[in-house]
Design a protein around this motif. Sequence first.
Motif, PDB file in Angstrom:
ATOM      1  N   ILE A   1       0.833  -1.201   0.000  1.00 47.85           N
ATOM      2  CA  ILE A   1       0.000   0.000   0.000  1.00 47.85           C
ATOM      3  C   ILE A   1       0.871   1.255   0.000  1.00 47.85           C
ATOM      4  O   ILE A   1       0.656   2.195  -0.782  1.00 47.85           O
ATOM      5  CB  ILE A   1      -0.920   0.014   1.232  1.00 47.85           C
ATOM      6  CG1 ILE A   1      -2.014  -1.052   1.114  1.00 47.85           C
ATOM      7  CG2 ILE A   1      -1.533   1.389   1.449  1.00 47.85           C
ATOM      8  CD1 ILE A   1      -3.140  -0.697   0.177  1.00 47.85           C
ATOM      9  N   VAL A   2       1.873   1.280   0.878  1.00 54.95           N
ATOM     10  CA  VAL A   2       2.731   2.471   1.007  1.00 54.95           C
ATOM     11  C   VAL A   2       3.574   2.662  -0.251  1.00 54.95           C
ATOM     12  O   VAL A   2       3.719   3.786  -0.751  1.00 54.95           O
ATOM     13  CB  VAL A   2       3.627   2.352   2.251  1.00 54.95           C
ATOM     14  CG1 VAL A   2       4.604   3.516   2.320  1.00 54.95           C
ATOM     15  CG2 VAL A   2       2.777   2.321   3.520  1.00 54.95           C
ATOM     16  N   LEU A   3       4.145   1.578  -0.771  1.00 51.15           N
ATOM     17  CA  LEU A   3       4.937   1.696  -2.001  1.00 51.15           C
ATOM     18  C   LEU A   3       4.053   2.118  -3.177  1.00 51.15           C
ATOM     19  O   LEU A   3       4.491   2.882  -4.051  1.00 51.15           O
ATOM     20  CB  LEU A   3       5.625   0.370  -2.311  1.00 51.15           C
ATOM     21  CG  LEU A   3       6.769  -0.032  -1.376  1.00 51.15           C
ATOM     22  CD1 LEU A   3       7.292  -1.418  -1.724  1.00 51.15           C
ATOM     23  CD2 LEU A   3       7.904   0.993  -1.440  1.00 51.15           C
ATOM     24  N   GLY A   4       2.820   1.644  -3.197  1.00 49.79           N
ATOM     25  CA  GLY A   4       1.891   2.071  -4.244  1.00 49.79           C
ATOM     26  C   GLY A   4       1.602   3.554  -4.160  1.00 49.79           C
ATOM     27  O   GLY A   4       1.512   4.240  -5.188  1.00 49.79           O
ATOM     28  N   GLU A   5       1.465   4.070  -2.943  1.00 45.49           N
ATOM     29  CA  GLU A   5       1.253   5.501  -2.774  1.00 45.49           C
ATOM     30  C   GLU A   5       2.483   6.287  -3.219  1.00 45.49           C
ATOM     31  O   GLU A   5       2.370   7.374  -3.788  1.00 45.49           O
ATOM     32  CB  GLU A   5       0.947   5.800  -1.295  1.00 45.49           C
ATOM     33  CG  GLU A   5       0.837   7.275  -0.957  1.00 45.49           C
ATOM     34  CD  GLU A   5      -0.178   8.001  -1.826  1.00 45.49           C
ATOM     35  OE1 GLU A   5       0.065   9.176  -2.149  1.00 45.49           O
ATOM     36  OE2 GLU A   5      -1.207   7.399  -2.192  1.00 45.49           O
ATOM     37  N   THR A   6       3.667   5.729  -2.997  1.00 46.86           N
ATOM     38  CA  THR A   6       4.896   6.368  -3.463  1.00 46.86           C
ATOM     39  C   THR A   6       4.906   6.485  -4.984  1.00 46.86           C
ATOM     40  O   THR A   6       5.233   7.540  -5.549  1.00 46.86           O
ATOM     41  CB  THR A   6       6.124   5.553  -2.998  1.00 46.86           C
ATOM     42  OG1 THR A   6       6.227   5.631  -1.574  1.00 46.86           O
ATOM     43  CG2 THR A   6       7.410   6.086  -3.616  1.00 46.86           C
TER      44      THR A   6
END
Length: 381
Positions: free
Chosen positions: A205-210
């Motif tokens: 999720i966090v890498l996708g937001e990045t």
Amino acid sequence: MRARSRDEAHRASTPLELFFDLCFVVAVAQAGRQLVHALAEGHPGHGIIGYLMLFFAIWWAWVNFTWFASAYDTDDTLYRVVTLIQISGVLILAAGVPRAFDNGDFAVVWFGYLVMRLALISQCLRAAHGSEGAERRSSLLYAAGVSVCQVGWLALLFVPVGALPWVFVVMAPLELSVAAVTAQARQATWHPHHIAERYGLFTIIVLGETLAAATVAVQSALDENDELGTLLPIAGGGLLLAFAAYWIYFAVPIHLHLRSSRQAFAWGYGHYLVYGSAAAIGAGIEVAVEQAFGKAHLSTFAASACVTVPAALFMFTVWLIHSRHQKRGPAQQLVLPVSSVLILACTFAGEGAVLAAGLVASVTVAVGVTLTARQGTALQE
């Protein structure tokens, strides 16, 4: 509501848990956006402190739900309704992030937390009602600890803006201690494979937001400028960093390490830096793009550091709490620490810093894959 078995077979994330994670994308995006604005305007102190405080609030809300769900998820009607109330609290928190970041007004953030906490406390009381002995005492202790901490956070609404970080310094360790103390009251019931999967999914999720933040930055720059030669090194380097971060994190089966609460809590708490740095990479790429086109009030070196520092922190923290438990021999153990130093050194590469950092991260993956393959061959022989 009874505790689920620690040895339950085929324990996996539920659709409700995935939906819960998805709603956190909004909050993570808000925190990252505010960090970009602060860094681009040349206010790194305000930006970093505000980001650390607000990202802790986001991350800790997710942690509270995740560990409780790993132990007690019944997925019945009442459980689903209460979880949806917690999601509402997450969205309220996200709506309050800009006001808290810009003006130090934490009223909306605190109210969002209150909604989440009331739901969590009700779940704990329900778990206590359906249990006895140490399990019951543990659930009641956790509910009491969470309630006290929520009252303690009221200080954010009354102290001067300059004192807000001190409230965080006091209250954050208290929050962390509640779960740690409660875990000592009885044998843990969380599921190692489930927890590892949940943390891995939130990493995605966090890498996708990045990646989303970086894409928006590049798109905005293309709309205003038609200079692909300037954009491509930043975009390419950022993409390589995100791909390498994914590869490195999922290279080891960490659930094999999570045998006790002590090991699991150290690993779980360390993810504050893993998630925070991963999200900050995306913010840094946005800053680098804005600086490249003269829209940010900071030097090339400072803009490069906005990418390389969180990327290096991600590499080192993943090694420290995650990867090193599965590495064998000094060569494998040194790959990520050395890589973090080299990525920091890329800060001095001028306009090519982001691309250089991405290339270093890619080489890190290649070296890690090679060493792992050689070790497997040696074991077979």
